[in-house]
Design a protein around this motif. Structure first.
Motif, mmCIF file in Angstrom:
data_model
loop_
_atom_site.group_PDB
_atom_site.id
_atom_site.type_symbol
_atom_site.label_atom_id
_atom_site.label_comp_id
_atom_site.label_asym_id
_atom_site.label_seq_id
_atom_site.Cartn_x
_atom_site.Cartn_y
_atom_site.Cartn_z
ATOM 1 N N TRP A 29 20.495 -23.437 47.138
ATOM 2 C CA TRP A 29 20.301 -21.981 47.082
ATOM 3 C C TRP A 29 19.341 -21.604 45.962
ATOM 4 O O TRP A 29 18.479 -20.749 46.133
ATOM 5 C CB TRP A 29 21.625 -21.266 46.873
ATOM 6 N N ILE A 30 19.494 -22.247 44.798
ATOM 7 C CA ILE A 30 18.610 -21.968 43.658
ATOM 8 C C ILE A 30 17.169 -22.304 44.021
ATOM 9 O O ILE A 30 16.245 -21.532 43.744
ATOM 10 C CB ILE A 30 19.064 -22.749 42.410
ATOM 11 N N ALA A 31 16.965 -23.456 44.663
ATOM 12 C CA ALA A 31 15.606 -23.880 45.019
ATOM 13 C C ALA A 31 14.960 -22.892 45.993
ATOM 14 O O ALA A 31 13.790 -22.535 45.837
ATOM 15 C CB ALA A 31 15.642 -25.278 45.621
ATOM 16 N N VAL A 32 15.715 -22.432 46.961
ATOM 17 C CA VAL A 32 15.162 -21.478 47.930
ATOM 18 C C VAL A 32 14.864 -20.151 47.238
ATOM 19 O O VAL A 32 13.808 -19.539 47.460
ATOM 20 C CB VAL A 32 16.132 -21.282 49.119
ATOM 21 N N ALA A 33 15.766 -19.692 46.383
ATOM 22 C CA ALA A 33 15.567 -18.417 45.687
ATOM 23 C C ALA A 33 14.432 -18.487 44.675
ATOM 24 O O ALA A 33 13.836 -17.457 44.345
ATOM 25 C CB ALA A 33 16.853 -17.994 44.995
ATOM 26 N N ALA A 43 17.307 -17.001 39.716
ATOM 27 C CA ALA A 43 17.990 -17.918 40.629
ATOM 28 C C ALA A 43 18.981 -18.797 39.878
ATOM 29 O O ALA A 43 20.098 -19.035 40.355
ATOM 30 C CB ALA A 43 16.964 -18.781 41.372
ATOM 31 N N LEU A 44 18.595 -19.271 38.701
ATOM 32 C CA LEU A 44 19.513 -20.074 37.887
ATOM 33 C C LEU A 44 20.726 -19.251 37.459
ATOM 34 O O LEU A 44 21.859 -19.734 37.482
ATOM 35 C CB LEU A 44 18.793 -20.638 36.664
ATOM 36 N N ALA A 45 20.474 -17.984 37.078
ATOM 37 C CA ALA A 45 21.573 -17.115 36.668
ATOM 38 C C ALA A 45 22.522 -16.844 37.834
ATOM 39 O O ALA A 45 23.742 -16.867 37.666
ATOM 40 C CB ALA A 45 21.024 -15.803 36.111
ATOM 41 N N ALA A 46 21.968 -16.598 39.013
ATOM 42 C CA ALA A 46 22.806 -16.360 40.190
ATOM 43 C C ALA A 46 23.597 -17.620 40.549
ATOM 44 O O ALA A 46 24.769 -17.539 40.926
ATOM 45 C CB ALA A 46 21.946 -15.920 41.370
ATOM 46 N N GLY A 47 22.968 -18.781 40.404
ATOM 47 C CA GLY A 47 23.679 -20.031 40.656
ATOM 48 C C GLY A 47 24.816 -20.247 39.681
ATOM 49 O O GLY A 47 25.913 -20.674 40.058
ATOM 50 N N ALA A 48 24.581 -19.945 38.410
ATOM 51 C CA ALA A 48 25.639 -20.089 37.404
ATOM 52 C C ALA A 48 26.785 -19.123 37.687
ATOM 53 O O ALA A 48 27.962 -19.495 37.573
ATOM 54 C CB ALA A 48 25.078 -19.846 36.007
ATOM 55 N N GLY A 61 30.144 -16.609 47.827
ATOM 56 C CA GLY A 61 29.360 -17.169 48.913
ATOM 57 C C GLY A 61 27.921 -16.733 48.766
ATOM 58 O O GLY A 61 27.496 -16.251 47.717
ATOM 59 N N VAL A 62 27.182 -16.885 49.836
ATOM 60 C CA VAL A 62 25.758 -16.597 49.782
ATOM 61 C C VAL A 62 25.497 -15.103 49.557
ATOM 62 O O VAL A 62 24.525 -14.740 48.898
ATOM 63 C CB VAL A 62 25.045 -17.140 51.045
ATOM 64 N N ARG A 63 26.351 -14.227 50.055
ATOM 65 C CA ARG A 63 26.151 -12.786 49.825
ATOM 66 C C ARG A 63 26.254 -12.440 48.346
ATOM 67 O O ARG A 63 25.432 -11.681 47.827
ATOM 68 C CB ARG A 63 27.165 -11.972 50.615
ATOM 69 N N GLU A 64 27.259 -12.982 47.669
ATOM 70 C CA GLU A 64 27.395 -12.728 46.239
ATOM 71 C C GLU A 64 26.235 -13.340 45.466
ATOM 72 O O GLU A 64 25.742 -12.762 44.502
ATOM 73 C CB GLU A 64 28.726 -13.273 45.709
ATOM 74 N N LEU A 69 21.328 -12.532 42.444
ATOM 75 C CA LEU A 69 19.895 -12.812 42.336
ATOM 76 C C LEU A 69 19.113 -11.516 42.207
ATOM 77 O O LEU A 69 18.238 -11.384 41.346
ATOM 78 C CB LEU A 69 19.425 -13.611 43.553
ATOM 79 N N ARG A 70 19.431 -10.552 43.043
ATOM 80 C CA ARG A 70 18.735 -9.256 42.975
ATOM 81 C C ARG A 70 18.968 -8.574 41.630
ATOM 82 O O ARG A 70 18.046 -8.024 41.026
ATOM 83 C CB ARG A 70 19.207 -8.350 44.110
ATOM 84 N N THR A 71 20.207 -8.600 41.176
ATOM 85 C CA THR A 71 20.535 -7.957 39.900
ATOM 86 C C THR A 71 19.813 -8.642 38.749
ATOM 87 O O THR A 71 19.240 -7.979 37.878
ATOM 88 C CB THR A 71 22.056 -7.987 39.664
ATOM 89 N N ALA A 72 19.835 -9.968 38.725
ATOM 90 C CA ALA A 72 19.194 -10.709 37.632
ATOM 91 C C ALA A 72 17.681 -10.527 37.649
ATOM 92 O O ALA A 72 17.060 -10.401 36.587
ATOM 93 C CB ALA A 72 19.546 -12.189 37.722
ATOM 94 N N ALA A 73 17.075 -10.492 38.826
ATOM 95 C CA ALA A 73 15.626 -10.317 38.913
ATOM 96 C C ALA A 73 15.227 -8.892 38.544
ATOM 97 O O ALA A 73 14.209 -8.684 37.875
ATOM 98 C CB ALA A 73 15.140 -10.654 40.313
ATOM 99 N N ALA A 74 16.047 -7.924 38.945
ATOM 100 C CA ALA A 74 15.725 -6.524 38.663
ATOM 101 C C ALA A 74 15.831 -6.209 37.181
ATOM 102 O O ALA A 74 15.131 -5.329 36.676
ATOM 103 C CB ALA A 74 16.647 -5.601 39.458
ATOM 104 N N ARG A 75 16.676 -6.913 36.464
ATOM 105 C CA ARG A 75 16.852 -6.669 35.030
ATOM 106 C C ARG A 75 15.889 -7.548 34.210
ATOM 107 O O ARG A 75 16.279 -8.184 33.256
ATOM 108 C CB ARG A 75 18.298 -6.943 34.613
ATOM 109 N N HIS A 76 14.641 -7.601 34.620
ATOM 110 C CA HIS A 76 13.549 -8.319 33.950
ATOM 111 C C HIS A 76 13.645 -9.830 34.053
ATOM 112 O O HIS A 76 13.004 -10.534 33.278
ATOM 113 C CB HIS A 76 13.406 -7.888 32.486
ATOM 114 N N GLY A 77 14.435 -10.329 34.991
ATOM 115 C CA GLY A 77 14.486 -11.776 35.200
ATOM 116 C C GLY A 77 13.154 -12.327 35.668
ATOM 117 O O GLY A 77 12.760 -13.431 35.279
ATOM 118 N N TRP A 78 12.431 -11.565 36.466
ATOM 119 C CA TRP A 78 11.112 -12.002 36.930
ATOM 120 C C TRP A 78 10.129 -12.075 35.772
ATOM 121 O O TRP A 78 9.240 -12.921 35.748
ATOM 122 C CB TRP A 78 10.590 -11.076 38.034
ATOM 123 N N LEU A 79 10.292 -11.181 34.782
ATOM 124 C CA LEU A 79 9.413 -11.188 33.615
ATOM 125 C C LEU A 79 9.644 -12.441 32.772
ATOM 126 O O LEU A 79 8.693 -13.044 32.263
ATOM 127 C CB LEU A 79 9.662 -9.926 32.786
#
Length: 195
Positions: A29-33, A43-48, A61-64, A69-79
């Protein structure tokens, strides 16, 4: 050994194997994300977060995973991911200058650059391991850098985990995906050991 002790041993093994299998699945899941590359920290944060839920028997599960993933990326995870890739590019350029041979003390500068990059990667993994929804990546990274320096044994465990991913990718590139989940499992264990 009593019958009760014999009966408890396989369930312990099976429980441990189930956690290992969940780590492998989480790695995929982490690799795909992380395919967009800048989403790697998220992705690492969502996996943890997923592995924490599994270990606490709270389901997941995959929904959570996708929600985290969305929450972590939206809070400057992409930065954080973009900054990480910029650091990789900087070290790559540094090593190109070192290989060209025109820099006095270049081998030392190259080694320091690689070690600093490795330390930042370990700090990034540690920050992802303790991420919670609503957490600031800046605060997480600052604390993770301090833990990386103050806990060399835990940092060495994560460096070995990175080496497993590299060896897996060298042997067969698809094996690196499940190994990422094992790295996050190790990061959770390192952080839990510190607490």
């Amino acid at each position: 050994m009593t019958d009760t002790a014999r009966a408890a041993r396989p369930s312990g093994f099976l429980a441990g194997f189930a956690v290992f299998a969940e780590c492998l699945l989480t790695g995929v899941w982490i690799a795909v994300a992380a395919l967009p590359l800048v989403t790697l920290p998220a992705a690492l944060a969502a996996g943890a977060a997923h592995l924490r839920r599994v270990l606490a028997h709270e389901g997941g599960g995959v929904r959570e995973f996708v929600a985290d993933l969305r929450t972590a990326a939206a809070r400057h995870g992409w930065l954080v991911g973009a900054a990480g890739w910029a650091a990789v590019a900087l070290v790559w350029a540094d090593l190109a200058v070192v290989r060209a041979g025109g820099l006095p003390g270049g081998a030392f500068a190259g080694a320091v650059g690689v070690l600093a990059l490795l330390g930042l990667v370990v700090a990034g993994v540690r920050a992802a391991a303790v991420w919670r929804p609503g957490a600031s990546w800046r605060v997480l990274m600052g604390a993770a850098v301090r833990r990386t320096v103050r806990d060399p044994a835990g940092s060495l465990v994560l460096v070995c985990g990175l080496a497993v991913i590299a060896a897996s990718a060298w042997l067969s590139p698809p094996l690196a995906a499940p190994a990422a989940g094992v790295l996050m499992g190790a990061a959770l264990a390192v952080e839990r050991r510190r607490a």
